[in-house]
Enzyme design. Structure first.
Site, mmCIF file in Angstrom:
data_model
loop_
_atom_site.group_PDB
_atom_site.id
_atom_site.type_symbol
_atom_site.label_atom_id
_atom_site.label_comp_id
_atom_site.label_asym_id
_atom_site.label_seq_id
_atom_site.Cartn_x
_atom_site.Cartn_y
_atom_site.Cartn_z
ATOM 1 N N LYS A 1 3.539 0.880 48.913
ATOM 2 C CA LYS A 1 2.796 0.226 47.833
ATOM 3 C C LYS A 1 1.479 0.944 47.550
ATOM 4 O O LYS A 1 1.111 1.138 46.401
ATOM 5 C CB LYS A 1 2.468 -1.237 48.180
ATOM 6 N N ARG B 1 -0.164 -12.108 49.047
ATOM 7 C CA ARG B 1 0.617 -12.106 50.275
ATOM 8 C C ARG B 1 1.056 -13.495 50.705
ATOM 9 O O ARG B 1 1.757 -13.631 51.708
ATOM 10 C CB ARG B 1 -0.194 -11.465 51.390
ATOM 11 N N ARG C 1 2.441 7.117 61.242
ATOM 12 C CA ARG C 1 1.410 7.216 60.195
ATOM 13 C C ARG C 1 0.015 7.352 60.787
ATOM 14 O O ARG C 1 -0.342 6.652 61.721
ATOM 15 C CB ARG C 1 1.471 5.952 59.329
ATOM 16 N N ARG D 1 -4.305 3.536 62.532
ATOM 17 C CA ARG D 1 -4.755 2.164 62.281
ATOM 18 C C ARG D 1 -4.338 1.278 63.451
ATOM 19 O O ARG D 1 -3.211 1.383 63.922
ATOM 20 C CB ARG D 1 -4.123 1.636 60.988
ATOM 21 N N ARG E 1 3.249 -7.786 61.829
ATOM 22 C CA ARG E 1 3.101 -7.697 60.365
ATOM 23 C C ARG E 1 4.438 -7.922 59.663
ATOM 24 O O ARG E 1 4.491 -8.527 58.602
ATOM 25 C CB ARG E 1 2.500 -6.338 59.979
HETATM 26 P P1 AMP Z 1 -2.748 -3.533 54.035
HETATM 27 O O1 AMP Z 1 -3.634 -2.346 53.976
HETATM 28 O O2 AMP Z 1 -2.387 -4.055 52.670
HETATM 29 O O3 AMP Z 1 -1.542 -3.310 54.907
HETATM 30 O O4 AMP Z 1 -3.593 -4.706 54.723
HETATM 31 C C1 AMP Z 1 -4.059 -4.564 56.053
HETATM 32 C C2 AMP Z 1 -4.404 -5.933 56.627
HETATM 33 O O5 AMP Z 1 -5.451 -6.522 55.852
HETATM 34 C C3 AMP Z 1 -3.283 -6.939 56.618
HETATM 35 O O6 AMP Z 1 -2.401 -6.814 57.712
HETATM 36 C C4 AMP Z 1 -4.079 -8.248 56.645
HETATM 37 O O7 AMP Z 1 -4.602 -8.494 57.928
HETATM 38 C C5 AMP Z 1 -5.250 -7.923 55.737
HETATM 39 N N1 AMP Z 1 -4.936 -8.234 54.317
HETATM 40 C C6 AMP Z 1 -4.915 -7.360 53.282
HETATM 41 N N2 AMP Z 1 -4.613 -7.980 52.138
HETATM 42 C C7 AMP Z 1 -4.426 -9.286 52.454
HETATM 43 C C8 AMP Z 1 -4.079 -10.443 51.702
HETATM 44 N N3 AMP Z 1 -3.862 -10.398 50.379
HETATM 45 N N4 AMP Z 1 -3.975 -11.618 52.363
HETATM 46 C C9 AMP Z 1 -4.228 -11.714 53.684
HETATM 47 N N5 AMP Z 1 -4.532 -10.664 54.456
HETATM 48 C C10 AMP Z 1 -4.649 -9.445 53.849
#
Ligand code: AMP
Length: 213
Positions: free
Chosen positions: A13, A88, A127, A158, A169
């Site tokens: 994404k 989410r 990654r 990460r 996740r």
């Molecule tokens: P991402 O980079 O999109 O994989 O987001 C990394 C982490 O940030 C996720 O695993 C959540 O802990 C938090 N996070 C990011 N976006 C959201 C969201 N819309 N709702 C809740 N947690 C989020």
């Protein structure tokens, strides 16, 4: 155009969101990027979000809505935005719809990146991510320089790409995010499935075709 990108972690994404944003000349809004920057800078938002992020849990909906309120109202999003990893949970879908409604706008397209789980685990465990520009790299080691964006960032693993957090996740995605697909099926717009396996160019072409380009 307001475009929502859905799909499990590791589906691409972020990468595709960036390409689409450049192509359509609109900003990409990624709550994960905003939160990681806040953690790095040690702001109150970052301090609040860090533990949940490290575990692979979601941060509370209210926190996300606070970020989105500013982001959607920003002049840079006047012509549209790509929402990457933003919606989410179903309360977030409600919240974003209400905010857009208040601005006289709505979500125009929802793209769901389809990919098998074993491929996700393979991708995420290999990654590394630039600590400055946040671009993902595959097959490069932590500690190597990034250089892509000229900020000379360093590649890091990460915390939430460690195996336990990846499992968490994926579970969170199944339990809390997958229902968002149904939410859009009910409220619109139609959810368009994109096969997320292929080269960056192939997946981008599928996404653009789905958007009518
Ligand atoms: P991402 O980079 O999109 O994989 O987001 C990394 C982490 O940030 C996720 O695993 C959540 O802990 C938090 N996070 C990011 N976006 C959201 C969201 N819309 N709702 C809740 N947690 C989020």
């Amino acid at each position: 155009m307001i475009i929502v990108l859905l799909g499990p972690p590791g589906a691409g994404k972020g990468t595709q969101g960036e390409r689409l944003a450049a192509r359509l000349d609109v900003p990409k809004i990624a709550t994960g990027d905003v939160l990681r920057a806040a953690v790095r800078d040690g702001t109150p938002l970052g301090l609040e979000a860090k533990a949940a992020m490290d575990r692979g849990d979601l941060v509370p909906d209210e926190v996300i809505m606070g970020i989105m309120k500013d982001a959607l109202a920003s002049p840079s999003a006047a012509n549209g935005a790509i929402l990457d990893g933003v919606v989410r949970t179903t309360p977030q879908a409600d919240g974003v719809a209400a905010m857009l409604d208040g601005l006289g706008r709505r979500v125009d397209a929802v793209l769901l990146f389809d990919i098998a789980e074993d491929e996700l685990v393979r991708r995420l465990s290999g990654r590394t991510t630039c600590d400055a520009c946040q671009r993902p790299f595959f097959g490069r080691q932590p500690g190597e320089p990034c250089e892509v964006d000229g900020k000379a960032g360093v590649l890091v693993r990460r915390k939430d790409d460690e195996p336990d957090a990846v499992r968490k996740r994926l579970q969170v995605y199944r339990d809390q995010t997958a229902p968002v697909i149904n939410w859009y099926e009910q409220h619109g717009p139609r959810v368009v499935h994109i096969d997320a396996i292929g080269s960056l160019e192939e997946v981008e072409a599928r996404a653009l075709l789905a958007l009518g380009y």
